[in-house]
Design a protein around this motif. Structure first.
Motif, mmCIF file in Angstrom:
data_model
loop_
_atom_site.group_PDB
_atom_site.id
_atom_site.type_symbol
_atom_site.label_atom_id
_atom_site.label_comp_id
_atom_site.label_asym_id
_atom_site.label_seq_id
_atom_site.Cartn_x
_atom_site.Cartn_y
_atom_site.Cartn_z
ATOM 1 N N PHE A 140 -60.361 67.595 -3.647
ATOM 2 C CA PHE A 140 -59.860 67.152 -1.686
ATOM 3 C C PHE A 140 -59.964 68.800 -1.826
ATOM 4 C CE2 PHE A 140 -56.238 66.702 1.568
ATOM 5 C CZ PHE A 140 -57.144 65.904 2.082
ATOM 6 N N GLY A 141 -59.396 69.733 -1.683
ATOM 7 C CA GLY A 141 -59.845 70.652 -0.809
ATOM 8 C C GLY A 141 -61.447 71.081 -0.386
ATOM 9 N N GLU B 95 -63.934 68.900 -0.393
ATOM 10 C CA GLU B 95 -64.417 67.861 -0.421
ATOM 11 C C GLU B 95 -64.050 68.438 1.054
ATOM 12 O OE1 GLU B 95 -62.823 64.013 -1.184
ATOM 13 O OE2 GLU B 95 -63.723 64.140 -3.163
ATOM 14 N N MET B 96 -62.211 68.339 1.967
ATOM 15 C CA MET B 96 -63.151 68.820 3.206
ATOM 16 C C MET B 96 -63.633 70.044 3.890
ATOM 17 S SD MET B 96 -60.835 65.988 4.273
ATOM 18 C CE MET B 96 -61.585 65.122 3.136
ATOM 19 N N GLN B 97 -63.874 70.960 3.047
ATOM 20 C CA GLN B 97 -64.800 72.218 3.550
ATOM 21 C C GLN B 97 -65.632 71.849 3.617
ATOM 22 O OE1 GLN B 97 -63.132 75.879 1.748
ATOM 23 N NE2 GLN B 97 -61.282 75.395 2.984
ATOM 24 N N ARG B 98 -66.564 70.616 2.895
ATOM 25 C CA ARG B 98 -67.457 70.719 2.872
ATOM 26 C C ARG B 98 -68.208 71.885 1.827
ATOM 27 N NH1 ARG B 98 -65.506 67.508 5.787
ATOM 28 N NH2 ARG B 98 -66.333 66.002 7.189
ATOM 29 N N ARG C 143 -55.583 73.433 -6.135
ATOM 30 C CA ARG C 143 -56.432 73.022 -5.252
ATOM 31 C C ARG C 143 -56.334 73.915 -4.196
ATOM 32 N NH1 ARG C 143 -53.296 68.567 -1.292
ATOM 33 N NH2 ARG C 143 -52.426 70.670 -1.340
ATOM 34 N N ALA C 144 -55.877 74.995 -4.573
ATOM 35 C CA ALA C 144 -55.803 76.079 -3.223
ATOM 36 C C ALA C 144 -56.921 76.927 -3.514
ATOM 37 C CB ALA C 144 -54.671 76.945 -2.615
#
Ligand SMILES: Nc1ncnc2c1ncn2[C@@H]1O[C@H](COP(=O)(O)OP(=O)(O)OP(=O)(O)O)[C@@H](O)[C@H]1O
Ligand SMILES: [Mg+2]
Lengths: 264, 259
Positions: free
Chosen positions: A101-102, A104-107, A149-150
């Motif tokens: 998820f992280g 993806e959000m950061q492209r 995730r981080a």
């Protein structure tokens, strides 16, 4: 210049249902070197989370500035990643989906997302659970996912807000040791909020002790215990001294805190 | 697991038994002269009549007409309710702007609009679809709205910490988190759309289950009327069950669902 430079930081909140503002954090100055592990301790409500969220770019600053690698913080950025107190995982995504998820959000453009996610999941020891959903995991496992995730987005600075706060003492100790193992391998700058004195000493190069009303820094204590550390260090002389010192600090804060005010 | 399965089985068995009990009681009460069959007919007569109506194509025609209106009204209500609900849930200004209409809809009985729709659309299918659409719209809109509006703040903040844009938060956090409550809205909407269709057909139609109910009702042919009533009930149960099933599929990740 240090990697993180906080100068005269102040953060005000508006009190609910009134126009009064109150200062959650005031006059904070702090410098953190690259690769340092810094723990933040202080009694409940003294502004630890607020300070951390400010560094994450998730709350607005009222006064002062935060610079990371010379750049002023104005919002969230790729150079930082947050591990929240509540695991805050997407319940409809699997472990792998959450770690992705992280990215993806950061492209994320550094290669295959699945591969990267799996690498991080293995790093935190959840390789066999990558297809599980959060509700099928224990609290400790969820926090591992949270950390994976981080780490996946490869931040320069890792901001952790009581990530082990909800865990029992034993799991907490294991997670702390593992966090150090991971950190020693990657040497990211780490900020770690905790209530637990032993945890604060065990992990830290530097302990930031905060006081309340308004939240401020009382003292910054350097921890010179040798690394790598294991449980044995908990029984060493210097560890005991540090523990005594921190206890005194927190006890002082508790006695100055009016219980009546807390209840009201 | 096994205990749970047993419990679900047990619920099904008990439900079936009580239904059978009702049918048996109905038949016996009428046969024993306790109730005049003129008012309520008997299960056996209804069954025979059902087969007759099925043979001559009445059942097919009525169910077809009713389902046609149902599908249109439910389809429209789904699209409009979800789109408006998403907008109102995300933008509080839209919610405020739509608020009066919702209050209006809650406090005024929808059927009261019937004559108005007749004036605009005439008797028949378009009016039936419009009424049923209004019936179904409210729960779909309201559930979508509350699902989006009550997006988990912690999750939204976590997303933002990774640089999520508002659209990312909407698509990746708000929307998937709302699916179960939206499905619950659709389940309620299905029941209400069907009610809307049948009620509107009672007032004015030339086909459909509601039409058949009034038609035979006015002719005092209870058995023939009961056939359509039973079909409406069965249709309602089946449609709602399908939606319940879909609903349980979409919220398997919910901790509390445990199913
Ligand atoms: N969004 C907010 N609006 C108004 N006040 C807030 C908000 N967030 C925090 N505060 C207040 O700011 C103060 C500091 O809160 P903060 O969460 O930073 O404390 P903390 O040190 O992290 O406490 P804890 O150890 O209990 O997590 C508290 O008095 C709290 O009530
Ligand atoms: Mg906190």
């Amino acid at each position: 210049m240090a990697q993180i430079e906080i100068r005269d930081l102040g953060i005000d909140y508006r009190k609910p249902k009134s126009n009064e503002v109150f200062s959650a954090v005031d006059s904070v100055d702090l410098s953190i070197e690259k690769g340092e592990f810094v723990t933040i301790v202080g009694s409940s409500g003294c502004g630890k989370s607020t300070l951390l969220m400010a560094m994450a770019g998730l709350v607005n600053l009222s006064r002062g500035s935060i610079r990371i690698d010379g750049k002023e913080v104005t919002g969230p950025g790729r150079d930082r990643a947050v591990v929240f107190q509540e695991a805050s995982l997407l319940p409809w995504r699997s472990v792998r989906g959450n770690v992705k998820f992280g990215l993806e959000m950061q492209r994320w453009s550094g290669g295959d997302l699945n591969e990267r996610a799996m690498q991080m999941i293995r790093l935190v020891g959840l390789g066999r659970f990558s297809d599980y959903h959060p509700h099928q995991l224990s609290g400790g496992m969820r926090q591992r996912v949270n950390i994976a995730r981080a780490l996946a987005v490869d931040p320069d600075v890792l901001l952790m807000d009581e990530p082990f706060g909800a865990l029992d003492a034993q799991t907490r100790e294991i997670m702390g040791t593992e966090l150090l193992r991971i950190w020693e391998r990657h040497k990211k700058t780490a900020l770690f909020v905790t209530h637990d004195i032993d945890e604060a000493i065990f992990l830290a190069d530097k302990i930031v002790v905060m006081g309340r009303n308004p939240g401020h820094i009382k003292e910054v204590i350097n921890v010179d215990l040798p690394r790598p550390r294991d449980e044995a260090v908990l029984d060493s002389e210097p560890f005991h001294d540090l523990r005594k010192r921190l206890r005194a600090h927190l006890a002082e804060d508790m006695s100055s805190m009016q219980l009546v005010k807390e209840v009201a | 697991m096994i205990a749970e399965l047993f419990y679900r089985r047990q619920a099904l068995i008990l439900g079936t038994l009580s239904m059978i009990g009702l049918l048996v009681f109905w038949q016996i009460a009428v046969d024993g002269g306790l109730i005049n069959p003129f008012f309520i007919s008997t299960p056996s007569e209804v069954w025979t009549e059902f087969l007759a109506q099925f043979e001559d194509g009445q059942v097919g025609a009525n169910v077809g007409a009713t389902l046609y209106c149902f599908v249109w009204s439910m389809g429209l209500a789904t699209v409009v309710g979800i789109v408006l609900g998403m907008l109102a849930g995300w933008f509080s200004d839209v919610e405020a702007a739509l608020e009066p209409f919702i209050w209006f809809k809650y406090s005024a009985p929808t059927v009261a609009f019937y004559p108005l729709f007749v004036a605009w659309l005439g008797y028949g299918t378009p009016t039936i679809i419009a009424i049923a659409f209004l019936f179904a719209l409210t729960p779909i809109y309201a559930n979508t709205l509350s699902g989006i509006k009550n997006t988990d703040r912690d999750l939204a903040r976590a997303a933002r910490s990774f640089g999520a844009k508002p659209l990312d938060v909407f698509l990746q956090v708000a929307l998937p988190g709302s699916v179960p409550v939206m499905m619950a809205g659709l389940r309620l909407g299905v029941g209400r759309a069907l009610t809307g269709v049948v009620v509107a057909e009672l007032f004015g139609a030339n086909a459909g289950l509601g039409y058949a109910i009034t038609y035979y009702g006015q002719l005092m042919q209870t058995t023939k009327m009961m056939v359509s009533i039973v079909i409406v009930i069965l249709l309602g149960v089946i449609l709602t069950q399908i939606l319940s099933f879909l609903e349980s599929k979409t919220d398997s990740w919910r901790v509390d669902s445990g199913r």
